[in-house]
Design a protein around this motif. Structure first.
Motif, PDB file in Angstrom:
ATOM      1  N   UNK A 120       0.824  -1.199   0.000  1.00  0.00           N
ATOM      2  CA  UNK A 120       0.000   0.000   0.000  1.00  0.00           C
ATOM      3  C   UNK A 120       0.857   1.247   0.000  1.00  0.00           C
ATOM      4  N   UNK A 121       0.561   2.182   0.915  1.00  0.00           N
ATOM      5  CA  UNK A 121       1.380   3.392   1.030  1.00  0.00           C
ATOM      6  C   UNK A 121       2.703   3.127   1.743  1.00  0.00           C
ATOM      7  N   UNK A 122       2.761   2.058   2.492  1.00  0.00           N
ATOM      8  CA  UNK A 122       3.957   1.773   3.291  1.00  0.00           C
ATOM      9  C   UNK A 122       5.124   1.394   2.373  1.00  0.00           C
ATOM     10  N   UNK A 123       6.282   1.954   2.650  1.00  0.00           N
ATOM     11  CA  UNK A 123       7.484   1.664   1.861  1.00  0.00           C
ATOM     12  C   UNK A 123       8.468   0.893   2.737  1.00  0.00           C
ATOM     13  N   UNK A 124       8.638  -0.412   2.505  1.00  0.00           N
ATOM     14  CA  UNK A 124       9.536  -1.221   3.338  1.00  0.00           C
ATOM     15  C   UNK A 124      10.993  -0.965   2.974  1.00  0.00           C
ATOM     16  N   UNK A 125      11.911  -1.341   3.850  1.00  0.00           N
ATOM     17  CA  UNK A 125      13.333  -1.186   3.523  1.00  0.00           C
ATOM     18  C   UNK A 125      13.745  -2.139   2.407  1.00  0.00           C
ATOM     19  N   UNK A 126      14.838  -1.815   1.751  1.00  0.00           N
ATOM     20  CA  UNK A 126      15.306  -2.652   0.641  1.00  0.00           C
ATOM     21  C   UNK A 126      15.922  -3.956   1.130  1.00  0.00           C
ATOM     22  N   UNK A 127      16.476  -3.946   2.339  1.00  0.00           N
ATOM     23  CA  UNK A 127      17.116  -5.140   2.875  1.00  0.00           C
ATOM     24  C   UNK A 127      16.415  -5.560   4.172  1.00  0.00           C
ATOM     25  N   UNK A 128      16.515  -6.836   4.507  1.00  0.00           N
ATOM     26  CA  UNK A 128      15.868  -7.385   5.699  1.00  0.00           C
ATOM     27  C   UNK A 128      16.850  -8.257   6.471  1.00  0.00           C
ATOM     28  N   UNK A 129      16.609  -8.374   7.774  1.00  0.00           N
ATOM     29  CA  UNK A 129      17.430  -9.252   8.600  1.00  0.00           C
ATOM     30  C   UNK A 129      17.138 -10.715   8.275  1.00  0.00           C
ATOM     31  N   UNK A 130      15.860 -11.043   8.198  1.00  0.00           N
ATOM     32  CA  UNK A 130      15.495 -12.404   7.815  1.00  0.00           C
ATOM     33  C   UNK A 130      15.749 -12.598   6.318  1.00  0.00           C
ATOM     34  N   UNK A 131      16.200 -13.776   5.968  1.00  0.00           N
ATOM     35  CA  UNK A 131      16.477 -14.104   4.574  1.00  0.00           C
ATOM     36  C   UNK A 131      15.910 -15.484   4.257  1.00  0.00           C
ATOM     37  N   UNK A 132      15.510 -15.707   2.996  1.00  0.00           N
ATOM     38  CA  UNK A 132      14.974 -17.025   2.635  1.00  0.00           C
ATOM     39  C   UNK A 132      16.065 -18.089   2.635  1.00  0.00           C
ATOM     40  N   UNK A 133      15.662 -19.312   2.892  1.00  0.00           N
ATOM     41  CA  UNK A 133      16.589 -20.437   2.830  1.00  0.00           C
ATOM     42  C   UNK A 133      16.945 -20.732   1.382  1.00  0.00           C
ATOM     43  N   UNK A 134      18.146 -21.190   1.153  1.00  0.00           N
ATOM     44  CA  UNK A 134      18.599 -21.509  -0.203  1.00  0.00           C
ATOM     45  C   UNK A 134      18.335 -22.987  -0.489  1.00  0.00           C
ATOM     46  N   UNK A 135      17.047 -23.322  -0.659  1.00  0.00           N
ATOM     47  CA  UNK A 135      16.644 -24.701  -0.917  1.00  0.00           C
ATOM     48  C   UNK A 135      15.553 -24.705  -1.971  1.00  0.00           C
ATOM     49  N   UNK A 136      15.325 -25.867  -2.576  1.00  0.00           N
ATOM     50  CA  UNK A 136      14.253 -26.007  -3.549  1.00  0.00           C
ATOM     51  C   UNK A 136      12.921 -26.088  -2.822  1.00  0.00           C
TER      52      UNK A 136
END
Length: 345
Positions: free
Chosen positions: A89-105
């Motif tokens: 919506x109007x909210x603009x999140x930061x470009x980077x995050x502390x949590x990251x996705x796992x590198x798995x299929x």
């Protein structure tokens, strides 16, 4: 002590998913095993970032897996016009995050999780069915390990302003949903009309949420681009939240068995169905609006203790309270605004 519900949520945030995730993350009856992410409302890089940012804001540690960018169908439709440029919506999140996705299929990880917990985990699909289709393609025997599937989407009865409505979650990857239809999994469908025609928020109710606490303010900010087109009054469709609330309070919903199918060739994404007690889906037909909304407002009220201290968040708040395109003055972002909630309609 009541046994927790183990769930996996497949999501494409998107404003409606964000609201639903806020409730799911704070639902004491849920044991969220995994969050898988699809493209849909916005592109994959943004949906993944949005999920991780929510985990950052609410200090939740749940594994996240990026799903599949390539849809099975040919649709390249997204919904930036209603979810905003970042899906918030109007909210603009930061470009980077502390949590990251796992590198798995994604399919392999889902299969292993369901197989290790046979008939214990509900798969909740809040976006297109792309990830589920890839899972069914790669591991067709996974169905015998899944407890059930709860999905938001489909429109076999249409919606109030359009009886021929084609649900976004279905039409953006109709061939993927066909895999769901043919899977023989135990499926509950929460159609589009439940969120739009039964449990929507009015403009007054959105303002009431924003005045309640930090969580309500966060939701209000996200909702500012999300007013539902085609309706006479300004409303916010609570489609994805409806699917989450159904899992916790099924008794306030009315359901009926139906045979459901999807058009993948002519009117692509149109869901059809007829009601029959032997049908392949359980379809939610209606819900008690008052009980549903009481649950929503009570739950937000219970989150009073959550204080969002991130300066970027309050920068967004002040931007949204005036002009979403205008950068606030530095002194405006030092303190939280004090607001008093009034009774919602």
């Amino acid at each position: 002590m009541k046994k927790l519900m183990k769930i996996v949520i497949d999501t494409d945030p998107g404003v409606d998913d964000i609201a639903a995730l806020i409730f799911a993350l704070h639902e004491p009856q849920f044991d969220i095993q995994l969050l898988t992410v699809s493209s849909g409302n916005v592109h994959m890089d943004k949906t993944v970032r949005n999920v991780c940012h929510l985990l950052d804001i609410f200090n939740k540690d749940i594994p996240v897996i990026r799903g599949y960018d390539q849809r099975l169908g040919e649709s390249d439709e997204y919904a930036y016009h209603i979810h905003g440029p970042e899906g918030f919506g109007w909210y603009v999140p930061p470009k980077t995050t502390k949590h990251q996705p796992l590198n798995v299929d994604c399919a392999d990880a889902l299969y292993e999780l369901f197989k290790k917990n046979p008939k214990e985990i509900t798969f909740v699909i809040l976006g297109p069915h792309t990830n589920f289709a890839y899972l069914l393609q790669k591991h067709p025997d996974v169905v015998k390990y899944i407890k059930n599937v709860v999905m938001m989407g489909g429109s076999i009865d249409g919606i109030k302003c359009n009886r021929h409505h084609r649900s976004f979650n279905i039409r953006t990857d109709a061939p993927a949903f066909k895999y769901t239809v043919d899977s023989k999994a135990k499926i509950t469908m929460c159609p589009s009309k439940i969120g739009r025609d039964y449990v929507y928020f009015t403009e007054q109710q959105v303002a009431y949420l924003g005045a309640m606490n930090d969580v309500g303010k966060f939701m209000e900010m996200c909702f500012q681009t999300y007013w539902e087109p085609g309706y006479d009054e300004k409303i916010i469709a609570n489609c994805d939240i409806a699917a989450i609330v159904y899992m916790v309070h099924p008794k306030i919903f009315n359901t009926k068995r139906a045979y459901v199918d999807v058009d993948t060739e002519v009117n692509i994404g149109a869901t059809t169905g007829h009601f029959d007690k032997k049908g392949n889906f359980t379809v939610i037909k209606s819900v008690n609006r008052k009980q549903f909304q009481d649950e929503i407002f009570n739950r937000v009220r219970e989150l009073d203790e959550i204080e969002i201290t991130d300066r970027d968040f309050w920068r967004n708040v002040h931007r949204g309270l005036t002009d979403p395109t205008k950068e606030p003055e530095p002194e405006e972002i030092v303190k939280k605004p004090k607001r008093k909630a009034t009774k919602a309609d």
